[in-house]
Design a protein around this motif. Structure first.
Motif, PDB file in Angstrom:
ATOM      1  N   PRO A 191      46.512  19.158  74.742  1.00  0.00           N
ATOM      2  CA  PRO A 191      46.228  19.012  73.305  1.00  0.00           C
ATOM      3  C   PRO A 191      45.152  19.965  72.792  1.00  0.00           C
ATOM      4  CG  PRO A 191      46.465  16.850  74.316  1.00  0.00           C
ATOM      5  CD  PRO A 191      46.458  17.854  75.433  1.00  0.00           C
ATOM      6  N   ASP A 192      44.302  20.472  73.699  1.00  0.00           N
ATOM      7  CA  ASP A 192      43.190  21.327  73.269  1.00  0.00           C
ATOM      8  C   ASP A 192      43.381  22.811  73.583  1.00  0.00           C
ATOM      9  OD1 ASP A 192      41.434  19.442  72.091  1.00  0.00           O
ATOM     10  OD2 ASP A 192      40.870  18.726  74.079  1.00  0.00           O
ATOM     11  N   TYR A 193      44.128  23.136  74.654  1.00  0.00           N
ATOM     12  CA  TYR A 193      44.162  24.519  75.123  1.00  0.00           C
ATOM     13  C   TYR A 193      45.570  24.939  75.529  1.00  0.00           C
ATOM     14  CZ  TYR A 193      39.161  23.564  75.732  1.00  0.00           C
ATOM     15  OH  TYR A 193      37.854  23.209  75.528  1.00  0.00           O
ATOM     16  N   MET A 194      45.759  26.254  75.550  1.00  0.00           N
ATOM     17  CA  MET A 194      46.896  26.875  76.223  1.00  0.00           C
ATOM     18  C   MET A 194      46.347  27.843  77.264  1.00  0.00           C
ATOM     19  SD  MET A 194      49.883  27.674  73.456  1.00  0.00           S
ATOM     20  CE  MET A 194      50.948  28.086  74.841  1.00  0.00           C
ATOM     21  N   TYR A 195      47.049  27.912  78.400  1.00  0.00           N
ATOM     22  CA  TYR A 195      46.630  28.775  79.492  1.00  0.00           C
ATOM     23  C   TYR A 195      47.773  29.709  79.879  1.00  0.00           C
ATOM     24  CZ  TYR A 195      43.076  25.119  80.270  1.00  0.00           C
ATOM     25  OH  TYR A 195      42.061  24.214  80.129  1.00  0.00           O
ATOM     26  N   GLY A 196      47.416  30.912  80.287  1.00  0.00           N
ATOM     27  CA  GLY A 196      48.403  31.836  80.829  1.00  0.00           C
ATOM     28  C   GLY A 196      47.729  32.808  81.769  1.00  0.00           C
ATOM     29  N   GLY A 197      48.518  33.434  82.630  1.00  0.00           N
ATOM     30  CA  GLY A 197      47.978  34.400  83.580  1.00  0.00           C
ATOM     31  C   GLY A 197      48.591  35.769  83.372  1.00  0.00           C
ATOM     32  N   VAL A 198      47.848  36.797  83.770  1.00  0.00           N
ATOM     33  CA  VAL A 198      48.340  38.161  83.658  1.00  0.00           C
ATOM     34  C   VAL A 198      47.834  38.961  84.859  1.00  0.00           C
ATOM     35  CG1 VAL A 198      46.377  38.837  82.205  1.00  0.00           C
ATOM     36  CG2 VAL A 198      48.464  40.209  82.184  1.00  0.00           C
ATOM     37  N   LEU A 199      48.670  39.841  85.363  1.00  0.00           N
ATOM     38  CA  LEU A 199      48.315  40.712  86.487  1.00  0.00           C
ATOM     39  C   LEU A 199      48.129  42.120  85.947  1.00  0.00           C
ATOM     40  CD1 LEU A 199      48.093  40.488  89.662  1.00  0.00           C
ATOM     41  CD2 LEU A 199      50.386  41.502  89.701  1.00  0.00           C
ATOM     42  N   ASP A 200      47.010  42.783  86.326  1.00  0.00           N
ATOM     43  CA  ASP A 200      46.796  44.144  85.838  1.00  0.00           C
ATOM     44  C   ASP A 200      47.260  45.167  86.883  1.00  0.00           C
ATOM     45  OD1 ASP A 200      44.792  44.527  87.756  1.00  0.00           O
ATOM     46  OD2 ASP A 200      43.141  44.225  86.351  1.00  0.00           O
ATOM     47  N   SER A 201      47.160  46.436  86.536  1.00  0.00           N
ATOM     48  CA  SER A 201      47.704  47.501  87.385  1.00  0.00           C
ATOM     49  C   SER A 201      46.946  47.664  88.689  1.00  0.00           C
ATOM     50  CB  SER A 201      47.693  48.821  86.604  1.00  0.00           C
ATOM     51  OG  SER A 201      46.384  49.137  86.168  1.00  0.00           O
ATOM     52  N   ARG A 202      45.760  47.072  88.789  1.00  0.00           N
ATOM     53  CA  ARG A 202      44.983  47.144  90.023  1.00  0.00           C
ATOM     54  C   ARG A 202      45.146  45.887  90.877  1.00  0.00           C
ATOM     55  NH1 ARG A 202      39.094  49.223  88.162  1.00  0.00           N
ATOM     56  NH2 ARG A 202      39.394  47.596  86.593  1.00  0.00           N
ATOM     57  N   GLY A 203      46.081  45.022  90.450  1.00  0.00           N
ATOM     58  CA  GLY A 203      46.369  43.817  91.218  1.00  0.00           C
ATOM     59  C   GLY A 203      45.443  42.657  90.951  1.00  0.00           C
ATOM     60  N   LYS A 204      44.632  42.759  89.912  1.00  0.00           N
ATOM     61  CA  LYS A 204      43.701  41.670  89.603  1.00  0.00           C
ATOM     62  C   LYS A 204      44.381  40.648  88.707  1.00  0.00           C
ATOM     63  CE  LYS A 204      38.860  40.850  88.552  1.00  0.00           C
ATOM     64  NZ  LYS A 204      37.533  41.482  88.305  1.00  0.00           N
ATOM     65  N   HIS A 205      44.170  39.382  89.029  1.00  0.00           N
ATOM     66  CA  HIS A 205      44.799  38.276  88.309  1.00  0.00           C
ATOM     67  C   HIS A 205      43.798  37.697  87.318  1.00  0.00           C
ATOM     68  CE1 HIS A 205      47.606  34.521  88.791  1.00  0.00           C
ATOM     69  NE2 HIS A 205      47.330  34.804  87.533  1.00  0.00           N
ATOM     70  N   TRP A 206      44.189  37.656  86.039  1.00  0.00           N
ATOM     71  CA  TRP A 206      43.324  37.146  84.982  1.00  0.00           C
ATOM     72  C   TRP A 206      43.915  35.871  84.381  1.00  0.00           C
ATOM     73  CZ3 TRP A 206      38.857  39.936  84.096  1.00  0.00           C
ATOM     74  CH2 TRP A 206      38.827  41.242  84.602  1.00  0.00           C
ATOM     75  N   ILE A 207      43.039  35.006  83.863  1.00  0.00           N
ATOM     76  CA  ILE A 207      43.451  33.802  83.149  1.00  0.00           C
ATOM     77  C   ILE A 207      43.049  33.930  81.683  1.00  0.00           C
ATOM     78  CG2 ILE A 207      43.204  31.294  82.928  1.00  0.00           C
ATOM     79  CD1 ILE A 207      44.698  32.131  85.410  1.00  0.00           C
ATOM     80  N   VAL A 208      43.965  33.570  80.798  1.00  0.00           N
ATOM     81  CA  VAL A 208      43.704  33.551  79.359  1.00  0.00           C
ATOM     82  C   VAL A 208      43.692  32.091  78.910  1.00  0.00           C
ATOM     83  CG1 VAL A 208      44.435  34.368  77.098  1.00  0.00           C
ATOM     84  CG2 VAL A 208      44.965  35.723  79.148  1.00  0.00           C
ATOM     85  N   LYS A 209      42.616  31.683  78.262  1.00  0.00           N
ATOM     86  CA  LYS A 209      42.466  30.303  77.788  1.00  0.00           C
ATOM     87  C   LYS A 209      42.303  30.335  76.270  1.00  0.00           C
ATOM     88  CE  LYS A 209      39.638  26.143  78.593  1.00  0.00           C
ATOM     89  NZ  LYS A 209      38.473  25.597  79.360  1.00  0.00           N
ATOM     90  N   VAL A 210      43.219  29.674  75.565  1.00  0.00           N
ATOM     91  CA  VAL A 210      43.270  29.737  74.109  1.00  0.00           C
ATOM     92  C   VAL A 210      42.922  28.380  73.512  1.00  0.00           C
ATOM     93  CG1 VAL A 210      44.752  30.121  72.105  1.00  0.00           C
ATOM     94  CG2 VAL A 210      45.016  31.547  74.148  1.00  0.00           C
ATOM     95  N   PRO A 211      41.944  28.293  72.621  1.00  0.00           N
ATOM     96  CA  PRO A 211      41.639  27.019  71.964  1.00  0.00           C
ATOM     97  C   PRO A 211      42.670  26.712  70.886  1.00  0.00           C
ATOM     98  CG  PRO A 211      40.236  28.726  71.057  1.00  0.00           C
ATOM     99  CD  PRO A 211      41.048  29.379  72.163  1.00  0.00           C
ATOM    100  N   LEU A 212      43.058  25.444  70.785  1.00  0.00           N
ATOM    101  CA  LEU A 212      44.063  25.043  69.801  1.00  0.00           C
ATOM    102  C   LEU A 212      43.466  24.310  68.608  1.00  0.00           C
ATOM    103  CD1 LEU A 212      46.921  23.837  72.176  1.00  0.00           C
ATOM    104  CD2 LEU A 212      46.559  26.110  71.176  1.00  0.00           C
ATOM    105  N   ASN A 213      42.159  24.067  68.639  1.00  0.00           N
ATOM    106  CA  ASN A 213      41.501  23.396  67.518  1.00  0.00           C
ATOM    107  C   ASN A 213      40.025  23.767  67.521  1.00  0.00           C
ATOM    108  OD1 ASN A 213      40.180  21.476  69.402  1.00  0.00           O
ATOM    109  ND2 ASN A 213      42.264  20.660  69.614  1.00  0.00           N
TER     110      ASN A 213
END
Length: 337
Positions: free
Chosen positions: A32-54
């Motif tokens: 109810p508060d957040y959305m999460y997603g992951g992304v891999l960059d060209s150097r193989g590093k894994h990042w998390i994106v956390k988005v507020p919904l309110n």
């Protein structure tokens, strides 16, 4: 607001200068508060994106990001046996700012699926957080409340919820009696995480590897971090958490610690109702009101749970750990100011 994993990956590119995203990665989830997603960059590093919904979630993200440097300092000095969120960048949004951070080590485990050993580990983790110096929180601009302030804020919150929603009278009297009983509120304020949920605790090889979600952290009543655990966990797991928690503290828990846990676990239903009202979500409001009605029926039908003059969990002798949660029974006691 609905976002695809690719939209979340695009936010990471905006937030991190020079990031070259090559693919999306899990976890991809929402609450109810957040959305999460992951992304891999060209150097193989894994990042998390956390988005507020309110707005509330946006404030929590900013608070956790502001607290991170102080917690990192405690980590470097060996005061934290687990990692934390390490903010790397932000992307502006209508609801605030999305935060991007390196994916921490470990995976979340539903609390119901914890082993006894993991429950003990969670208890030790809570003790570590609660025994941090209060200045860890207050120096980062997070709030600090003494026992009387905690009580008064809780009473105001209860009255606001009653004015906005539908709290059964038997529960309102029951909660007011407990909050107004000053005997229950003699505790030493401690650092409180504020959002102990399974998705904020990451595990690796049976140990807590990372604790997230410090956006609700404050100095206050340590019982708060146990409220959701009491209401949602199997009794044996809850007892295992409490056992290790008590054994890991440098001091004893206060006499009415368990009473306040019960109180806060019940008032959480009113907070859930208020969340639905603030976010104009009638489904959440109906769900919360249904749970409140069910609890009210339980209280009305059980003499040991009757509202007045006030209810208490039987106080515990120092060092006693209940074999099961049923050993924590209710009894009436006169109100005291």
């Amino acid at each position: 607001m609905k976002m695809s994993p690719y939209h979340l990956a695009a936010l990471a590119v905006v937030a991190i200068d020079g990031l070259n995203a090559v693919s999306i990665r899990g976890p991809y989830s929402s609450s109810p508060d957040y959305m999460y997603g992951g992304v891999l960059d060209s150097r193989g590093k894994h990042w998390i994106v956390k988005v507020p919904l309110n707005t509330h979630a946006s404030t929590a993200i900013e608070a956790e990001a502001g607290l991170a440097p102080v917690l990192m300092e405690r980590l470097r000095h060996g005061q934290l046996p687990f990692d934390i969120m390490r903010p790397a960048g932000f992307a502006p949004m209508e609801t605030g700012r999305a935060i991007v951070y390196p994916r921490p080590l470990g995976k979340s485990i539903d609390f119901d699926d914890l082993s006894t050993d993991q429950a003990h580990e969670l208890g030790r983790t809570l003790a570590t957080i609660h025994q941090l110096e209060p200045t860890t929180i207050t120096d980062a601009g997070m709030p600090g409340y003494d026992a009387d302030m905690v009580r008064k804020r809780l009473l105001t919150e209860l009255h606001d919820a009653n004015a906005a929603g539908n709290i059964p009278a038997v529960l309102l009297r029951r909660w007011e009696n407990a909050i107004e009983n000053s005997q229950l509120w003699h505790f030493t304020p401690a650092v409180v995480h504020g959002d102990i949920a399974s998705d904020n605790i990451l595990w690796s090889e049976g140990h807590v590897s990372c604790v997230l979600g410090f956006g609700e952290a404050h100095v206050g009543d340590p019982a708060q971090d146990f409220a959701s655990l009491m209401s949602g966990l199997d009794e044996s797991l809850f007892d295992a958490i409490v056992e290790s928690y008590r054994n890991s503290l440098n001091s004893s828990i206060d006499e009415y610690f368990f009473t306040r846990i019960v109180l806060l676990s019940e008032i959480a239903l009113a907070r859930w109702m208020m969340f639905g009202i603030r976010n104009q979500d009638p489904a959440i409001v109906r769900e919360a009101e249904g749970m409140l009605d069910e609890l009210a029926q339980d209280v009305a039908s059980d003499p040991d749970l009757a509202p007045g003059p006030v209810w208490n969990v039987d106080s515990l002798e120092d060092g006693f750990v209940p074999e099961v949660a049923d050993d924590l029974t209710f009894s009436s006691a006169p109100s005291a100011e």
